[in-house]
Enzyme design. Sequence first.
Site, mmCIF file in Angstrom:
data_model
loop_
_atom_site.group_PDB
_atom_site.id
_atom_site.type_symbol
_atom_site.label_atom_id
_atom_site.label_comp_id
_atom_site.label_asym_id
_atom_site.label_seq_id
_atom_site.Cartn_x
_atom_site.Cartn_y
_atom_site.Cartn_z
ATOM 1 N N ALA A 164 1.060 -0.998 0.004
ATOM 2 C CA ALA A 164 0.067 0.023 0.002
ATOM 3 C C ALA A 164 0.862 1.292 -0.064
ATOM 4 C CB ALA A 164 -0.877 -0.019 1.233
ATOM 5 N N GLU A 165 1.803 1.368 0.768
ATOM 6 C CA GLU A 165 2.862 2.207 0.856
ATOM 7 C C GLU A 165 3.473 2.493 -0.645
ATOM 8 O OE1 GLU A 165 3.467 4.744 2.958
ATOM 9 O OE2 GLU A 165 5.327 5.757 2.156
ATOM 10 N N TYR A 166 3.948 1.321 -1.140
ATOM 11 C CA TYR A 166 4.465 1.393 -2.452
ATOM 12 C C TYR A 166 3.683 2.061 -3.432
ATOM 13 C CZ TYR A 166 7.113 -0.144 -6.634
ATOM 14 O OH TYR A 166 7.771 0.031 -7.777
ATOM 15 N N ASP A 167 2.272 1.788 -3.295
ATOM 16 C CA ASP A 167 1.408 2.213 -4.463
ATOM 17 C C ASP A 167 1.050 3.802 -4.120
ATOM 18 O OD1 ASP A 167 1.175 -0.235 -5.418
ATOM 19 O OD2 ASP A 167 -0.776 -0.779 -4.435
ATOM 20 N N LYS B 7 23.844 -21.985 -15.995
ATOM 21 C CA LYS B 7 23.801 -21.375 -17.239
ATOM 22 C C LYS B 7 22.235 -21.194 -17.474
ATOM 23 C CE LYS B 7 25.144 -21.882 -21.946
ATOM 24 N NZ LYS B 7 23.827 -21.776 -22.597
ATOM 25 N N ASP C 226 18.863 -20.850 -19.147
ATOM 26 C CA ASP C 226 18.278 -21.064 -20.601
ATOM 27 C C ASP C 226 17.257 -19.948 -21.000
ATOM 28 O OD1 ASP C 226 17.927 -22.091 -23.152
ATOM 29 O OD2 ASP C 226 16.823 -24.081 -21.984
ATOM 30 N N ARG D 106 21.469 -10.123 -28.412
ATOM 31 C CA ARG D 106 22.956 -10.672 -28.539
ATOM 32 C C ARG D 106 22.929 -10.606 -30.161
ATOM 33 N NH1 ARG D 106 25.116 -15.339 -29.966
ATOM 34 N NH2 ARG D 106 27.475 -15.323 -29.776
ATOM 35 N N CYS E 89 -17.320 -39.286 -32.188
ATOM 36 C CA CYS E 89 -18.802 -39.270 -32.431
ATOM 37 C C CYS E 89 -19.225 -39.508 -33.873
ATOM 38 C CB CYS E 89 -19.508 -38.040 -31.797
ATOM 39 S SG CYS E 89 -19.218 -36.490 -32.645
ATOM 40 N N CYS F 294 -20.990 -34.200 -28.546
ATOM 41 C CA CYS F 294 -19.686 -35.181 -28.887
ATOM 42 C C CYS F 294 -19.411 -35.498 -27.485
ATOM 43 C CB CYS F 294 -18.688 -34.718 -29.549
ATOM 44 S SG CYS F 294 -17.112 -35.799 -29.618
HETATM 45 O O1 D41 Z 1 23.608 -17.691 -17.884
HETATM 46 C C1 D41 Z 1 24.181 -17.810 -19.141
HETATM 47 N N1 D41 Z 1 23.348 -18.099 -20.132
HETATM 48 C C2 D41 Z 1 25.493 -17.375 -19.429
HETATM 49 C C3 D41 Z 1 25.683 -17.055 -20.752
HETATM 50 C C4 D41 Z 1 26.415 -16.867 -18.486
HETATM 51 N N2 D41 Z 1 26.011 -17.348 -17.168
HETATM 52 N N3 D41 Z 1 27.685 -16.659 -18.902
HETATM 53 C C5 D41 Z 1 28.055 -16.346 -20.310
HETATM 54 N N4 D41 Z 1 29.209 -15.707 -20.383
HETATM 55 C C6 D41 Z 1 29.450 -15.714 -21.722
HETATM 56 C C7 D41 Z 1 30.854 -15.239 -21.876
HETATM 57 C C8 D41 Z 1 31.883 -15.895 -21.303
HETATM 58 C C9 D41 Z 1 31.140 -15.224 -23.483
HETATM 59 C C10 D41 Z 1 31.063 -13.742 -21.502
HETATM 60 C C11 D41 Z 1 27.065 -16.496 -21.270
HETATM 61 C C12 D41 Z 1 27.407 -16.399 -22.413
HETATM 62 N N5 D41 Z 1 28.721 -15.792 -22.683
HETATM 63 C C13 D41 Z 1 26.678 -16.297 -23.539
HETATM 64 N N6 D41 Z 1 25.316 -16.221 -23.709
HETATM 65 C C14 D41 Z 1 24.881 -16.520 -25.001
HETATM 66 C C15 D41 Z 1 25.784 -16.430 -25.629
HETATM 67 C C16 D41 Z 1 27.008 -16.440 -24.865
#
Ligand code: D41
Length: 668
Positions: free
Chosen positions: A34-37, A116, A118, A137, A414, A434
Amino acid sequence: MNEDLKKKAAELRQALHRHNYLYYVLDEPEVSDAEYDRLMRELTALETAHPELVEPDSPTQRVGAPPLEKFETVAHTIPMLSLENAFDEEEVLAFDQRVRRFLKADEKILYTAEPKMDGVAVELVYENGLLRQASTRGDGYTGELITLNIRTIKTVPLALVNTPLAPVPSRLEVRGEVFIPLTAFKQLNKGRLDQGEAPFANPRNATAGSLRQLDSRITAKRPLDIFCYGVGRVTGLEFASHWKMLEALRALRFPVNPHIKPQAGIEEILIYYKKLLDRRHEFSYEMDGMVIKVDNLALQKKLGEKSRSPRWALAYKFPPTQETTRVLKIDVQVGRTGALTPVALLEPVSVGGVTVSRATLHNEDEIKRKDIRAGDTVLIQRAGDVIPEVVKAITTKRTGTERVFHMPATCPVCGSRVLRLEGEAAARCVNANCPAQVKERIKHFASKGAFDIDGLGDKLVGQLVDKGLLRSYADLFFLDKASVAGLDRMAEKSARNLMDAIARSKQISLGRFFYALGIRHVGEHIAHVLARRFKSLDALMSATAEALMAIDEIGPRVSESVRAFLENPENQRNIRRMLEAGVMPKTEEAVANQALAGMTFVLTGALESMTRPEAKARIETLGGKVSASVSRKTTCVLAGRGPGSKLDKARQLGLRILNEAQFIEIVS
Ligand code: D41
């Protein structure tokens, strides 16, 4: 005067940025919603009255802007390289060897390893602390300018503030991965299905699709998030290691994955990988592996890059959740709206630890596009909890015995005509009665967000429809216990539980009721919007198309669909019958006001001020139940004039007994 307002606006912006960060990134809010709003409203009012005060970094600017014609392309000042992949430990150890050989290092190298994500890689450019541009990218050299879309992501800082750890640099290019968390993804897809839109195949596609919107107001509605993992060109800020750089980004309030493993030797990194892989399903987002980076930036510089990827980094991928298997048969399923969905029945195969024996083929065009035939060896994939899908046929494995799929001209359930309207992806069975459609409609009707009838599973619905006991969902309220108990594998007790669950479900909120009806294009959200606007079933039934369209979120498509549904005599009859059976859709507030919830009443004798059915209705309106006989489960016995043996039994069991006056006091 104007200076004062300017100062006030700046203060509000700063406070909102901070609270936004505490809430979205750290998940540790300091003020109430509420405060944020209130702060947000104050800033919006100020900016509306004085548009010259609006700055691009204002937190009011996250809602999106009018659509662009197309995306501009921009060159990255420093190319965004790609990552070399490894698929087993041997390849990772070979990478470590290579690094050491190249550096002529004898002692061990320290690496930092991170999940990493996705998602979709992007670059954010800050000038003097303000987010100036954001791009995809792309091919690594040039990407598309998606600044307006990135601005809508709540965790992306719009303005940076100085910290002791990291003063605001004059130029900062931050790189990261945009993604959609899994639960949000499921919700997004559910909403799309409810709206008759095609679901996204996986969170990454949903992310890419959301970032590719020319209308950033659409992007603003998508649950995007980001983790930052690197920098491009930086002026005015220095760090000695990758880990220190991540800490600086964190200090500048960028979201950085908290699961990053800092500065460890390769053996420890391999142990960390196993942990990550084991626990990948506990994470709220999809990862496709782990990225290993030489931590020391001076060493990174020495190592440099070869062709398109740095020599100092490696992606250690998780085992794929794609597999190959064979299509035994292509089946056609009929959905609630009659839509025919082709489904591949597969030779069972384990994909990422889950056995898969069927995969959706979406629709006719999709099968044609991918040219998938019965008998084909195919690549299938499972993303998160999404229904597995067929990615492609492996045509080199064809023997010539594969059979091309044709959508049947008649409904496989059917036998009615199948029609595909222009502009629609789905072919539909035209017969609203059906059995397949009826079953799906009843399942939807009884589902969690609708009537939420416990114990009414798929198999039971199937039997009830096949035996002719249910022709529509309204029939649920006219089932008798004897015929339910007579079904296969239905014990007396389960039959009673089901009857109780059906009876309980009659007290329902309007929103759930509208959703349960299964009106096309009316998903859970729209159903609740309708409920809030109309507040009663009668009001909705008599709503004109104009009244419907006057609602913010409702356009001609939904409006027409609602009108068509409510004007259909069969639907009207079903609604009438449900009301006659005691189904009582009411506003959320009224449902919440269920004073007798969980109580079971038994009535005996005659009442003065109302009939017994009226008393029963009163009890049920307040969430209570009425039972015919006294047992230990009875909460209260209401005794009128000339009570029968039920009163004696209640006394024996020591139950609470009410006279009419006491009852009236309670229910009013
Ligand atoms: O989490 C990721 N998808 C991720 C992608 C990550 N944690 N580190 C990344 N580091 C790089 C470099 C080392 C080339 C700077 C990356 C990617 N590249 C990357 N994501 C898509 C292409 C490359």
